[in-house]
Every structure is written in C-alpha cells, then in structure tokens.
Design a protein around this motif. Structure first.
Motif, PDB file in Angstrom:
ATOM      1  N   TRP A   1       5.807  10.864  -0.606  1.00 49.59           N
ATOM      2  CA  TRP A   1       7.318  10.561  -0.129  1.00 49.59           C
ATOM      3  C   TRP A   1       7.597   9.573   0.701  1.00 49.59           C
ATOM      4  O   TRP A   1       8.611   8.878   0.533  1.00 49.59           O
ATOM      5  CB  TRP A   1       7.831  11.950   0.392  1.00 49.59           C
ATOM      6  N   ASP A   2       6.813   9.388   1.898  1.00 51.96           N
ATOM      7  CA  ASP A   2       6.788   8.422   2.744  1.00 51.96           C
ATOM      8  C   ASP A   2       6.619   7.026   1.997  1.00 51.96           C
ATOM      9  O   ASP A   2       7.330   5.998   2.233  1.00 51.96           O
ATOM     10  CB  ASP A   2       5.860   8.303   3.910  1.00 51.96           C
ATOM     11  N   SER A   3       5.704   7.040   0.962  1.00 50.81           N
ATOM     12  CA  SER A   3       5.469   5.675   0.286  1.00 50.81           C
ATOM     13  C   SER A   3       6.787   5.305  -0.698  1.00 50.81           C
ATOM     14  O   SER A   3       6.884   3.968  -0.687  1.00 50.81           O
ATOM     15  CB  SER A   3       4.132   5.813  -0.485  1.00 50.81           C
ATOM     16  N   LEU A   4       7.308   6.158  -1.276  1.00 52.59           N
ATOM     17  CA  LEU A   4       8.475   5.956  -2.104  1.00 52.59           C
ATOM     18  C   LEU A   4       9.529   5.480  -1.028  1.00 52.59           C
ATOM     19  O   LEU A   4      10.165   4.576  -1.385  1.00 52.59           O
ATOM     20  CB  LEU A   4       8.759   7.440  -2.661  1.00 52.59           C
ATOM     21  N   GLN A   5       9.831   5.948  -0.037  1.00 55.07           N
ATOM     22  CA  GLN A   5      10.737   5.378   0.951  1.00 55.07           C
ATOM     23  C   GLN A   5      10.607   4.050   1.375  1.00 55.07           C
ATOM     24  O   GLN A   5      11.443   3.076   1.351  1.00 55.07           O
ATOM     25  CB  GLN A   5      10.987   6.370   2.070  1.00 55.07           C
ATOM     26  N   LYS A   6       9.409   3.813   1.622  1.00 53.39           N
ATOM     27  CA  LYS A   6       9.015   2.553   2.269  1.00 53.39           C
ATOM     28  C   LYS A   6       9.083   1.458   0.888  1.00 53.39           C
ATOM     29  O   LYS A   6       9.534   0.318   1.185  1.00 53.39           O
ATOM     30  CB  LYS A   6       7.389   2.561   2.496  1.00 53.39           C
ATOM     31  N   LEU A   7       8.601   1.953  -0.243  1.00 57.18           N
ATOM     32  CA  LEU A   7       8.753   0.832  -1.476  1.00 57.18           C
ATOM     33  C   LEU A   7      10.374   0.788  -1.770  1.00 57.18           C
ATOM     34  O   LEU A   7      10.651  -0.464  -2.166  1.00 57.18           O
ATOM     35  CB  LEU A   7       8.245   1.621  -2.594  1.00 57.18           C
ATOM     36  N   LEU A   8      11.027   1.768  -1.755  1.00 55.01           N
ATOM     37  CA  LEU A   8      12.434   1.585  -2.239  1.00 55.01           C
ATOM     38  C   LEU A   8      13.229   0.793  -1.140  1.00 55.01           C
ATOM     39  O   LEU A   8      14.366   0.035  -1.354  1.00 55.01           O
ATOM     40  CB  LEU A   8      13.161   2.934  -2.289  1.00 55.01           C
ATOM     41  N   HIS A   9      12.845   0.758   0.192  1.00 53.86           N
ATOM     42  CA  HIS A   9      13.649  -0.465   1.004  1.00 53.86           C
ATOM     43  C   HIS A   9      12.837  -1.780   0.964  1.00 53.86           C
ATOM     44  O   HIS A   9      13.340  -2.623   1.507  1.00 53.86           O
ATOM     45  CB  HIS A   9      13.198   0.328   2.634  1.00 53.86           C
TER      46      HIS A   9
ATOM     47  N   HIS B   1       0.863  -1.143   0.073  1.00 50.21           N
ATOM     48  CA  HIS B   1      -0.095  -0.046   0.064  1.00 50.21           C
ATOM     49  C   HIS B   1       1.058   1.318  -0.059  1.00 50.21           C
ATOM     50  O   HIS B   1       1.711   1.663   1.017  1.00 50.21           O
ATOM     51  CB  HIS B   1      -0.905   0.167   1.307  1.00 50.21           C
ATOM     52  N   VAL B   2       0.736   2.111  -1.017  1.00 59.31           N
ATOM     53  CA  VAL B   2       1.713   3.152  -1.247  1.00 59.31           C
ATOM     54  C   VAL B   2       0.785   4.413  -1.540  1.00 59.31           C
ATOM     55  O   VAL B   2       0.871   4.958  -2.542  1.00 59.31           O
ATOM     56  CB  VAL B   2       2.799   3.093  -2.340  1.00 59.31           C
TER      57      VAL B   2
END
Ligand SMILES: [Zn+2]
Length: 217
Positions: free
Chosen positions: A152-160, A109-110
């Motif tokens: 922004w938070d979703s992108l960080q979560k996805l990239l991790h 979920h992003v």
C-alpha cells in the motif's frame, strides 16, 4: 533519440516482458524476458539493436528465469535491485537511473509483492513499467498483512512520483486490457480506490470471492 518500445508476451502465467531501446544509439534493454528470452533477443536483432541490459522488475522465478539465456545470447549485464536473488551486475536502488542510449530509466523501490521490487519510469514518453506491483484493475499478491501494508505504501509513493498521464505496463496480462494509464487506474482500480491501508487489506482479503462473483480470471 528514437524510441522503440514493445510489450511482448513471454509465456508462463500470461507474463509480459518489454523491449525498450534507443534506435539511433542502436541499443536496447530487455525487461523480464522470463520464459521467452530467445524471442526477445530476436526482436532486438531484427531491429539492429544490441542488448546492453537485462532488467528485472523483481526476483520471482517467473521474472528472472530467462536471465541466463538472455545473457548467454547477448553478453548483456543484468540490472536489478541490490536485494534481488538474481545477483545483478548492476545494482540499482531507489531513485537511481539506468541509461539505454539517450533513454533514462528511473528506478523506484516499491516493495510489498517482493522485497526487491522496482518500478521503472521513462520520463520523456512517460512509460511506467509496474511489474507485479500494479496490474490493470488489480495489484500484486502479498503473503501477509505486513507485506500488504508495505505494498500500500509503495503504491502511494509510486502514484505521487509519476504523472497521471503516464502509461502503465504490467508484468502480467491480468486485466481487461494489456495496458492502462495512471489516471485510469486511479479512477477505476478497486485497490487504488481504497481510502486507507486498512480498507486496502479488507479488499485484498475479499478479492478471491469477489473475483469469482464477477467471473474474472
Ligand atoms: Zn512476482
């Protein structure tokens, strides 16, 4: 398991949809068939695969507008986030998986671009379907600063959550090429190169002028 994976131009505003299947099991899913459901269904049919799922990355009209016809042609179930306006038959939340034959598609979920946005990750072949969260060289539009921070938070979560060698398959052909990798986007996408959420917001606000300056579409 034999992978079938096609990126299909779906019309609209350079929309991309995807066909993802397991040829040995004879089943596949259509992801965001949008403006061209008949063409997607025909691709599945030509390869002898039954469409079991129509999956939406998010509920914006240009991504869900082909659901009804795709379902009418195939009898497939619609899978999307529980908050999708498409009223999914199969509601999938963060961390849940969808099965397509032996393929397992992990849903993340992003939110940000849309409240119900999912990124879809196939771990064996490392395919990352990013919808309108992450494009090649760009990110999805957001109506206000609060949603931009969520994005922004979703992108960080996805990239991790995914490996650097995952390939990136976006919801629109907005970049210099139709697909990318996580490593390449981390190294070159100006929005991912922002140091923090504030810088990300500044870059988003400056983007229209910057785009014009570079002659980008
Ligand atoms: Zn969208």
């Amino acid at each position: 398991m034999t992978l079938v994976f096609e990126q299909i131009r779906a019309g609209g505003d350079r929309n991309f949809g995807y066909l993802l299947g397991d040829r040995d099991a004879g089943v596949c899913a259509l992801i965001d068939p949008s403006y061209s459901p008949d063409a997607f269904v025909e691709r599945a049919r030509q390869q002898g695969m039954t469409v079991t799922l129509v999956i939406n990355t998010h509920g914006h009209p240009d991504h869900v507008n082909g659901n009804e016809q795709a379902v009418a042609l195939t009898g497939a179930k619609v899978a999307a986030h529980p908050r999708s306006p498409a009223s999914p038959d199969v509601a999938v939340g963060d961390g849940q998986e969808l099965a397509i034959g032996s393929l397992r598609l992990r849903c993340l979920h992003v939110p940000g671009h849309a409240i119900d946005h999912l990124a879809l990750f196939e771990p064996t072949y490392k395919l990352l379907i990013t919808g309108d969260l992450l494009f090649v060289g760009k990110v999805g539009g957001t109506p206000n600063d609060a949603d931009a921070r969520t994005e922004w938070d979703s992108l960080q979560k996805l990239l991790h959550a995914v490996p650097d060698d995952a390939t990136v398959w976006p919801g629109h052909d907005y970049g210099a090429r139709p697909a990318s990798t996580v490593a390449l986007e981390k190294a070159t996408n100006p929005f991912l190169l922002a140091a923090n959420a504030d810088e990300f917001l500044t870059r988003k606000a400056a983007w229209p002028a910057f785009k014009k300056q570079l002659g980008l579409r």
